[in-house]
Design a protein around this motif. Structure first.
Motif, PDB file in Angstrom:
ATOM      1  N   MET A   1      13.098   5.725  -5.510  1.00 51.97           N
ATOM      2  CA  MET A   1      14.485   6.020  -5.861  1.00 51.97           C
ATOM      3  C   MET A   1      15.114   4.800  -6.529  1.00 51.97           C
ATOM      4  O   MET A   1      15.001   3.679  -6.038  1.00 51.97           O
ATOM      5  CB  MET A   1      15.280   6.399  -4.601  1.00 51.97           C
TER       6      MET A   1
ATOM      7  N   LYS B   1      17.896   2.169  -7.633  1.00 51.64           N
ATOM      8  CA  LYS B   1      19.059   1.614  -6.937  1.00 51.64           C
ATOM      9  C   LYS B   1      20.070   1.077  -7.962  1.00 51.64           C
ATOM     10  O   LYS B   1      19.712   0.357  -8.884  1.00 51.64           O
ATOM     11  CB  LYS B   1      18.619   0.502  -5.995  1.00 51.64           C
TER      12      LYS B   1
ATOM     13  N   ASP C   1      22.616  12.862  -8.973  1.00 56.11           N
ATOM     14  CA  ASP C   1      21.508  13.353  -8.154  1.00 56.11           C
ATOM     15  C   ASP C   1      21.165  12.316  -7.082  1.00 56.11           C
ATOM     16  O   ASP C   1      20.574  11.280  -7.377  1.00 56.11           O
ATOM     17  CB  ASP C   1      20.298  13.628  -9.048  1.00 56.11           C
ATOM     18  N   LYS C   2      21.538  12.585  -5.854  1.00 55.93           N
ATOM     19  CA  LYS C   2      21.321  11.627  -4.771  1.00 55.93           C
ATOM     20  C   LYS C   2      19.859  11.497  -4.384  1.00 55.93           C
ATOM     21  O   LYS C   2      19.488  10.596  -3.630  1.00 55.93           O
ATOM     22  CB  LYS C   2      22.174  12.013  -3.563  1.00 55.93           C
ATOM     23  N   LYS C   3      19.015  12.383  -4.903  1.00 54.81           N
ATOM     24  CA  LYS C   3      17.570  12.246  -4.682  1.00 54.81           C
ATOM     25  C   LYS C   3      16.947  11.283  -5.684  1.00 54.81           C
ATOM     26  O   LYS C   3      15.854  10.770  -5.473  1.00 54.81           O
ATOM     27  CB  LYS C   3      16.893  13.612  -4.785  1.00 54.81           C
ATOM     28  N   LYS C   4      17.656  11.052  -6.795  1.00 51.65           N
ATOM     29  CA  LYS C   4      17.154  10.155  -7.837  1.00 51.65           C
ATOM     30  C   LYS C   4      17.749   8.762  -7.762  1.00 51.65           C
ATOM     31  O   LYS C   4      17.088   7.774  -8.066  1.00 51.65           O
ATOM     32  CB  LYS C   4      17.441  10.750  -9.227  1.00 51.65           C
ATOM     33  N   TYR C   5      19.037   8.681  -7.342  1.00 52.95           N
ATOM     34  CA  TYR C   5      19.749   7.421  -7.395  1.00 52.95           C
ATOM     35  C   TYR C   5      20.415   7.094  -6.062  1.00 52.95           C
ATOM     36  O   TYR C   5      21.048   7.956  -5.443  1.00 52.95           O
ATOM     37  CB  TYR C   5      20.824   7.458  -8.484  1.00 52.95           C
ATOM     38  N   GLN C   6      20.266   5.847  -5.674  1.00 56.24           N
ATOM     39  CA  GLN C   6      20.989   5.322  -4.517  1.00 56.24           C
ATOM     40  C   GLN C   6      22.052   4.367  -5.049  1.00 56.24           C
ATOM     41  O   GLN C   6      21.734   3.313  -5.590  1.00 56.24           O
ATOM     42  CB  GLN C   6      20.041   4.582  -3.564  1.00 56.24           C
TER      43      GLN C   6
ATOM     44  N   ASP D   1      20.826   8.791 -16.306  1.00 53.16           N
ATOM     45  CA  ASP D   1      19.650   9.582 -16.667  1.00 53.16           C
ATOM     46  C   ASP D   1      18.989   9.025 -17.926  1.00 53.16           C
ATOM     47  O   ASP D   1      17.760   8.844 -17.973  1.00 53.16           O
ATOM     48  CB  ASP D   1      20.036  11.044 -16.889  1.00 53.16           C
TER      49      ASP D   1
END
Length: 251
Positions: free
Chosen positions: A1, A3, A24-29, A213
């Motif tokens: 992921m 950051k 997208d919280k699955k892609k980016y923290q 993205d």
């Protein structure tokens, strides 16, 4: 992921952006670093005194600036309601973007990219310490109206097409880096400045996830700013605010 460290000045804008930003919280923290702005405002006051050499004049200008900010805040709250930070947001608070605590946070997070909006000016030590690439969000269609209060001056000069949002790569100088994305505000001249500000905030929440993205998929194409078209904004003074009030009454 991936950051992302997002440094943002505390206030209405920050609360709006942090609440509305949809990624997208699955892609980016995303880890938010909230700068109070106290230190930056003190530095600004000192710079104004050194430049003007007249403490009374600077005091009047700062009072007008304070009142202007309060007026804009009240109008923006009427347009989109009171804002609060979302519950569970990953964040830390700092006094100044250049302080050691901010650098320690960056080292601990080890972000893939740093985003800046509304913070104090980063000094060379901070830029080096952050490492990697830093992107800034600015409220004008660069290269027009660099520096602070860009939307105020574009509005005052009837340059409504120059009000907008620019995401650019941080470089030496004030708002001079290469442009990654832009979006004009798009409101007519009949709209008030607070309406332009709110539209710009909405555009930030739209543009930033698209930029992330593109950045992480190597689709960002940077455009060098045309220095021949570049213009700089300054901090408004008491005479400028009087003109602003007259302009509002004429509408």
């Amino acid at each position: 992921m991936k950051k992302i460290m997002f440094v943002i000045r505390d206030g209405f804008d920050a609360k709006f952006i942090c609440t509305k930003l949809n990624y997208d919280k699955k892609k980016y923290q995303v880890f938010y670093v909230i700068e109070s702005g106290t230190a930056a405002r003190r530095k600004k006051a000192r710079r104004m005194i050194q430049k003007r050499k007249n403490i009374c004049a600077v005091f009047l200008d700062l009072c007008c600036l304070y009142l202007y900010d309060k007026i804009m805040l009240g109008k923006m709250k009427k347009l989109c309601g009171k804002q609060e930070y979302p519950a569970g947001m990953s964040h830390e608070k700092i006094l100044d973007v250049n302080e050691k605590k901010c650098l320690d946070i960056c080292r601990r997070i080890s972000p893939d990219i740093v985003m800046i909006y509304g913070s104090g000016i980063l000094n060379s030590r901070t830029i080096r310490s952050f490492g990697g690439e830093i992107y800034n969000i600015h409220s004008s269609m660069l290269p027009y109206y660099r520096n602070v209060h860009s939307d105020f001056w574009a509005y005052m000069n009837d340059d409504y097409d120059k009000i907008g949002i620019t995401i650019f790569k941080l470089a030496r100088g004030i708002d001079t880096g290469s442009i990654a994305m832009q979006m004009p505000c798009g409101l007519s001249k009949e709209a008030g400045l607070a309406e332009h500000k709110v539209r710009n905030l909405n555009h930030i929440t739209e543009l930033v996830p698209r930029f992330w993205d593109d950045y992480f998929e190597n689709r960002v194409s940077l455009a060098v700013q045309d220095e021949r078209e570049g213009s700089a904004a300054t901090t408004p003074g008491i005479s400028d605010f009087i003109r602003f009030i007259r302009k509002r009454r004429m509408k």
